[in-house]
Design a protein around this motif. Structure first.
Motif, PDB file in Angstrom:
ATOM      1  N   GLU A  58      -9.763   4.093  -6.007  1.00 24.25           N
ATOM      2  CA  GLU A  58      -9.553   2.722  -6.462  1.00 24.25           C
ATOM      3  C   GLU A  58     -10.218   2.610  -7.823  1.00 24.25           C
ATOM      4  OE1 GLU A  58     -11.341  -0.456  -4.124  1.00 24.25           O
ATOM      5  OE2 GLU A  58     -10.447  -1.987  -5.422  1.00 24.25           O
ATOM      6  N   ASN A 118      -6.575  -3.245  -8.502  1.00 21.08           N
ATOM      7  CA  ASN A 118      -6.719  -4.635  -8.051  1.00 21.08           C
ATOM      8  C   ASN A 118      -5.858  -5.556  -8.909  1.00 21.08           C
ATOM      9  OD1 ASN A 118      -9.043  -4.604  -5.986  1.00 21.08           O
ATOM     10  ND2 ASN A 118      -9.837  -3.375  -7.690  1.00 21.08           N
ATOM     11  N   GLU A 150      -3.523  -3.525  -5.011  1.00 22.50           N
ATOM     12  CA  GLU A 150      -4.361  -4.240  -4.042  1.00 22.50           C
ATOM     13  C   GLU A 150      -4.243  -5.739  -4.274  1.00 22.50           C
ATOM     14  OE1 GLU A 150      -8.352  -2.914  -3.494  1.00 22.50           O
ATOM     15  OE2 GLU A 150      -7.723  -0.878  -2.975  1.00 22.50           O
ATOM     16  N   ASP A 180      -6.285  -6.314   0.284  1.00 21.04           N
ATOM     17  CA  ASP A 180      -7.716  -6.100   0.046  1.00 21.04           C
ATOM     18  C   ASP A 180      -8.556  -7.152   0.767  1.00 21.04           C
ATOM     19  OD1 ASP A 180      -9.951  -4.950  -1.104  1.00 21.04           O
ATOM     20  OD2 ASP A 180      -9.471  -5.533  -3.155  1.00 21.04           O
ATOM     21  N   LYS A 201      -6.912  -3.438   4.232  1.00 22.73           N
ATOM     22  CA  LYS A 201      -8.212  -2.904   3.831  1.00 22.73           C
ATOM     23  C   LYS A 201      -9.296  -3.765   4.462  1.00 22.73           C
ATOM     24  CE  LYS A 201     -10.165  -0.864  -0.276  1.00 22.73           C
ATOM     25  NZ  LYS A 201      -9.985  -0.636  -1.713  1.00 22.73           N
TER      26      LYS A 201
HETATM   27 MG    MG Z   1     -10.042  -3.699  -4.261  1.00 16.84          MG
END
Ligand code: MG
Ligand code: C2E
Ligand code: MG
Ligand code: MG
Length: 288
Positions: A58, A118, A150, A180, A201
């Protein structure tokens, strides 16, 4: 003159307030400059799957501030979101990540690695979000199947039809989606079956005390069961100890991200970690 009025009058000239406003304006100008002048940096945090090597990373943005040193995203992403700077910032993150994916894809040793990026609700809300992502993928030559976006539950307060349509458009080119910080938001579970997600997640707030707080343990197990029953993958974030990893493995979660494996590090350190993270380097019980 009442005490109240006095206080209000005073507040108008409140030097502390003035400082806050000034600081904010300075931060905003600074952040604008940071995006333009290359003061942003990506750290890569390994994602690991039991019995396999690292599956990818990530990317987490940092601001290399000329005076303040390394500023964590929690200190400037909210400001970026309020000011609209999240759009150029988000594009920079996406383009930098995709350029790295393209580079990795040219080497058989790294071509399998994925990158999770993200994406703020505000970016996703943009009319041309899909075109922007596809343009960046095309420009960099990244393999879209190695790109994971995400999203957070905060996105789901928006026009869900629009979100679903955009997700399908990106999914059609191979892009994957992970939800996320799952479990801390307020999304309706009914959305889960409608969104073309690949993965949930588990938020680190549940992982932190999974061994000591029975509620967190139940929530973590429930999220794993939910993912399984919806046919989704599941990854735990914030795994700091082998005992947490082991609990999650017993619950059926076999993908992890956290300090126990690797902290967020520069791309060079991440690549080194990938090379050195041979299965024999994994605690033995993971492989059993
Ligand atoms: Mg994240
Ligand atoms: P997130 O996406 O949930 O990222 C995970 C955060 O947990 C990261 O914090 C990471 O450093 C931290 N973390 C990872 N493993 C552990 C662990 O084992 N223990 C503990 N205590 N923490 C761990 P970071 O880098 O400060 O990022 C915070 C948040 O900022 C991210 O949360 C994400 O929401 C946001 N963010 C970071 N980069 C970007 C970006 O490029 N775009 C957007 N829109 N948001 C970003
Ligand atoms: Mg997270
Ligand atoms: Mg989190």
């Amino acid at each position: 003159k009442s005490k109240e009025t006095g206080r209000n009058a005073l507040r108008f000239f409140d030097p502390a307030m003035q400082t806050v406003v000034l600081e904010r304006a300075t931060m905003e100008a600074g952040l604008r400059k940071a995006i333009e002048c290359g003061q942003l940096l990506l750290h890569y945090q390994a994602q690991v799957v039991e019995g396999k090597r690292v599956t990818g990373a990530e990317v987490l943005v940092r601001w290399m501030h000329p005076e303040r040193g390394m500023v964590p995203p929690g200190d400037f992403i909210p400001l970026a979101e309020e000011t609209g700077l999240i759009l150029p910032l988000g594009n920079w993150v996406l383009e930098t990540a995709c350029a790295k994916l393209a580079e990795w894809s040219r080497n058989p040793e790294t071509e399998y690695l994925t990158i999770a990026v993200n994406v703020s609700a505000q970016q996703f809300r943009e009319l041309d979000f899909v075109e922007t992502v596809l343009r960046i993928i095309g420009k960099t030559g990244a393999n879209p199947a190695r790109l994971k976006l995400e999203l957070t539950e905060s996105l789901l307060v928006d026009n869900v039809e629009d979100i679903i349509q955009k997700m399908y458009a990106l999914k059609a080119s191979g892009v994957e989606f992970s939800l996320d910080d799952f479990g801390i938001g307020y999304s309706s579970l009914s959305y889960l079956k409608r969104l073309p997600l690949n993965q949930l997640k588990i938020d680190q707030s549940f992982v932190r005390d999974v061994l000591v707080d029975p509620n967190d343990a139940s929530i973590a197990k429930t999220i794993v069961a939910l993912a399984q029953s919806l046919g989704l993958g599941v990854i735990a974030e914030g795994v700091e100890t082998d005992a947490q990893r082991s609990f999650l493995a017993d619950a059926g979660c076999h993908a992890y991200q956290g300090y126990f494996f690797c902290r967020p590090v520069t791309v060079d350190s991440f690549e080194k970690f990938v090379r050195e993270f041979a299965p024999e380097a994994i605690p033995l019980e993971i492989l059993s």
